[in-house]
Design a protein around this motif. Structure first.
Motif, PDB file in Angstrom:
ATOM      1  N   ILE A 159      34.153  43.145  43.395  1.00  0.00           N
ATOM      2  CA  ILE A 159      35.298  43.474  42.551  1.00  0.00           C
ATOM      3  C   ILE A 159      36.548  43.705  43.396  1.00  0.00           C
ATOM      4  N   PHE A 196      41.065  33.994  31.827  1.00  0.00           N
ATOM      5  CA  PHE A 196      40.781  35.177  32.644  1.00  0.00           C
ATOM      6  C   PHE A 196      39.296  35.250  32.993  1.00  0.00           C
ATOM      7  N   PHE A 227      39.870  41.730  43.332  1.00  0.00           N
ATOM      8  CA  PHE A 227      40.820  41.737  42.214  1.00  0.00           C
ATOM      9  C   PHE A 227      41.774  42.915  42.284  1.00  0.00           C
ATOM     10  N   GLU A 228      41.610  43.762  43.298  1.00  0.00           N
ATOM     11  CA  GLU A 228      42.454  44.950  43.376  1.00  0.00           C
ATOM     12  C   GLU A 228      43.900  44.575  43.675  1.00  0.00           C
ATOM     13  N   LEU A 229      44.765  45.356  43.087  1.00  0.00           N
ATOM     14  CA  LEU A 229      46.190  45.120  43.263  1.00  0.00           C
ATOM     15  C   LEU A 229      46.699  46.010  44.387  1.00  0.00           C
ATOM     16  N   ILE A 248      33.742  36.341  41.030  1.00  0.00           N
ATOM     17  CA  ILE A 248      32.698  37.354  41.226  1.00  0.00           C
ATOM     18  C   ILE A 248      31.423  36.672  41.717  1.00  0.00           C
ATOM     19  N   LEU A 288      37.693  34.970  36.656  1.00  0.00           N
ATOM     20  CA  LEU A 288      37.083  36.212  37.118  1.00  0.00           C
ATOM     21  C   LEU A 288      35.599  35.997  37.432  1.00  0.00           C
ATOM     22  N   TYR A 292      44.278  35.571  46.688  1.00  0.00           N
ATOM     23  CA  TYR A 292      44.224  36.384  45.476  1.00  0.00           C
ATOM     24  C   TYR A 292      44.444  35.471  44.288  1.00  0.00           C
ATOM     25  N   SER A 294      43.136  35.817  37.516  1.00  0.00           N
ATOM     26  CA  SER A 294      41.947  36.653  37.300  1.00  0.00           C
ATOM     27  C   SER A 294      42.340  38.006  36.705  1.00  0.00           C
ATOM     28  N   GLN A 295      43.612  38.164  36.361  1.00  0.00           N
ATOM     29  CA  GLN A 295      44.086  39.416  35.762  1.00  0.00           C
ATOM     30  C   GLN A 295      44.363  39.171  34.287  1.00  0.00           C
ATOM     31  N   ILE A 296      43.691  39.934  33.444  1.00  0.00           N
ATOM     32  CA  ILE A 296      43.826  39.732  31.987  1.00  0.00           C
ATOM     33  C   ILE A 296      45.278  39.864  31.552  1.00  0.00           C
ATOM     34  N   ILE A 297      46.022  40.723  32.247  1.00  0.00           N
ATOM     35  CA  ILE A 297      47.396  40.951  31.792  1.00  0.00           C
ATOM     36  C   ILE A 297      48.248  39.690  32.003  1.00  0.00           C
ATOM     37  N   VAL A 298      47.952  38.957  33.077  1.00  0.00           N
ATOM     38  CA  VAL A 298      48.717  37.728  33.342  1.00  0.00           C
ATOM     39  C   VAL A 298      48.381  36.666  32.296  1.00  0.00           C
TER      40      VAL A 298
END
Lengths: 194, 255
Positions: free
Chosen positions: B13, B184, B16-18, B192, B188, B115, B119-123
């Motif tokens: 995981i 996403f 995926f860290e920002l 993973i 993702l 990166y 893989s970010q749902i918000i994007v």
């Protein structure tokens, strides 16, 4: 490179520790949870996405896509015009070929006519030359015959003379007396005519 | 990320860290320049490099990169024309920016240690929300109330409509969710899986006798990576095709 970014980011977060809100966010971020679902990560991503995608959209719609579209259009126009030109050229070439064949046919006919005429001319000339040559030849033959007849009479006259002289000298030998020439020739004519 | 760390705690995981590279806040909204911003920028620069820099010579006979740019252009143009019709071509720049950005972002995300923006749902949700907002706004602008015909399929008897209209409304409302989650989740899950298999390799290598088996998950990573390349392109394509389909709905509602 990524490692460096992470470490600078961590350092930056540590440096911002005094700032209450960012510090708290950094804390929450380190506390874990599934990163894509961490709501404090939403705002910075959306802001930068809007800015970057907005600029990208403007660049694409104002600059890149009209340019590429222009290139493609120009190419298809060029291909179309080149094809058109080649079609024109082909038509011209075909017309030229037809004209050329026609010219060749006319020239051949002309050549044949000239040949025929030349042949006729030659034949006629040959005929006239031949007849002229024949008439000349017969003229010459006639002249030659005349000359022969002349020569003959002259020769005969000479023979007469010789005969007379011979007869005179024979008589002189036999008789020892000269014979009158006129008398001899008269006698000769008598003998000849008899 | 020393090997010991990875072996002791293979965390799929972590990628995926920002990370905030330049923490920043403007009027109460956090606008930090993060690794996500960095890779968004890289993806956008990739698109600009391909579409602007590579076509700067505007040559009739294209070079390699210009041919690639033209291929991409024609591919997206055909996609828009076929799914949204001639009228949909006014959205071509939008769909093109969307497709090329997502495609390049997905592909850059597959570079090890990089990166994945998508893989970010918000994007992905932001993109989906943008698409749906555009669809609704254009649909209402063009058709007025006629846009509601979208929920009333043509030539269906009234009793069926009673059931069908709510279904249509629900399916329309779920579009932004399905559109964003699809992209996403695919990216993702792929990342993973790759990281998990990478963890297997490290764990097997560190486990003494079993380390002979380490090449097996390594080969699996190679195969998965090929699959992920396909997914990266396919999901960008799916996202933009669905965008075109939805735009087509906005242009021609009620069929």
């Amino acid at each position: 490179m990524n490692l460096r970014i992470i470490s600078t980011a961590t350092a930056a977060e540590n440096a911002q520790e005094t700032h209450p809100s960012v510090g708290a966010e950094g804390q929450a971020h380190h506390e874990g949870g599934f990163p894509p679902f961490q709501t404090e990560n939403f705002a910075p991503q959306i802001v930068w996405l809007v800015v970057i995608f907005g600029v990208l959209y403007i660049l694409m719609s104002r600059l890149a896509l009209p340019r590429v579209g222009g290139i493609l259009e120009r190419r298809s126009e060029k291909i179309a015009s080149d094809l058109e030109a080649s079609r024109d050229m082909q038509a011209k070439a075909q017309a030229a070929a037809v004209a050329n064949n026609e010219t060749i046919r006319l020239r051949r006919e002309e050549a044949l006519a000239i040949g025929r005429e030349a042949q006729q001319n030659t034949a006629a000339e040959t005929l006239s030359r031949r007849s002229r040559a024949e008439s000349e030849a017969s003229e010459k033959i006639r002249a030659a015959e005349g000359r022969i007849a002349d020569a003959k009479t002259r020769a005969l006259a000479n023979v007469e003379q010789i005969a007379i002289e011979a007869a005179g000298s024979i008589v002189e030998k036999l008789t020892g007396s000269k014979v009158d020439k006129d008398r001899l020739s008269a006698e000769f004519r008598n003998v000849k005519s008899s | 990320m020393t090997p010991e760390e990875t072996v002791s705690a293979p965390n799929p995981i972590e990628q995926f860290e920002l990370h905030r590279i330049f923490p920043l806040e403007i009027s109460g909204i956090e606008t930090s320049f993060t690794n996500a911003s960095l890779y968004m920028l890289l993806a956008a620069l990739g698109v600009v490099g391909l579409m602007v820099a590579a076509t700067s010579r505007k040559s009739i006979v294209p070079g390699r990169m210009q041919a690639l740019a033209e291929m991409l252009y024609e591919f997206v143009a055909n996609m828009v024309r076929q799914t949204a019709g001639k009228e949909g071509m006014k959205f071509f720049p939008f769909v093109f920016s969307l497709f090329s950005f997502i495609l390049i972002a997905n592909l850059i995300g597959l570079v090890p240690y990089s990166y994945s923006v998508t893989s970010q749902i918000i994007v992905t949700f932001a993109f989906a929300a943008l698409v749906i907002t555009l669809v609704v706004a254009y649909g209402v602008y063009r058709n007025g109330f006629g846009f509601l015909r979208l929920f009333v399929p043509h030539g269906v008897p009234l009793p069926v409509l009673v059931v069908l209209v709510p279904i249509e409304i629900i399916s329309f409302l779920s579009r932004p969710v399905s559109l964003s989650v699809r992209l996403f989740a695919n990216i993702l899950a792929g990342h993973i899986t790759l990281a998990v298999f990478g963890g297997f390799v490290m764990m097997l290598l560190a486990s003494g006798g079993w380390s002979l088996l380490a090449p097996v998950p390594l080969l699996a990573i190679v195969a998965l990576y090929a699959l992920e390349l396909l997914v990266a392109c396919l999901q960008a394509f799916v996202f933009s095709v669905l965008t075109c389909v939805y735009l087509n709905d906005a242009i021609h509602p009620g069929h």
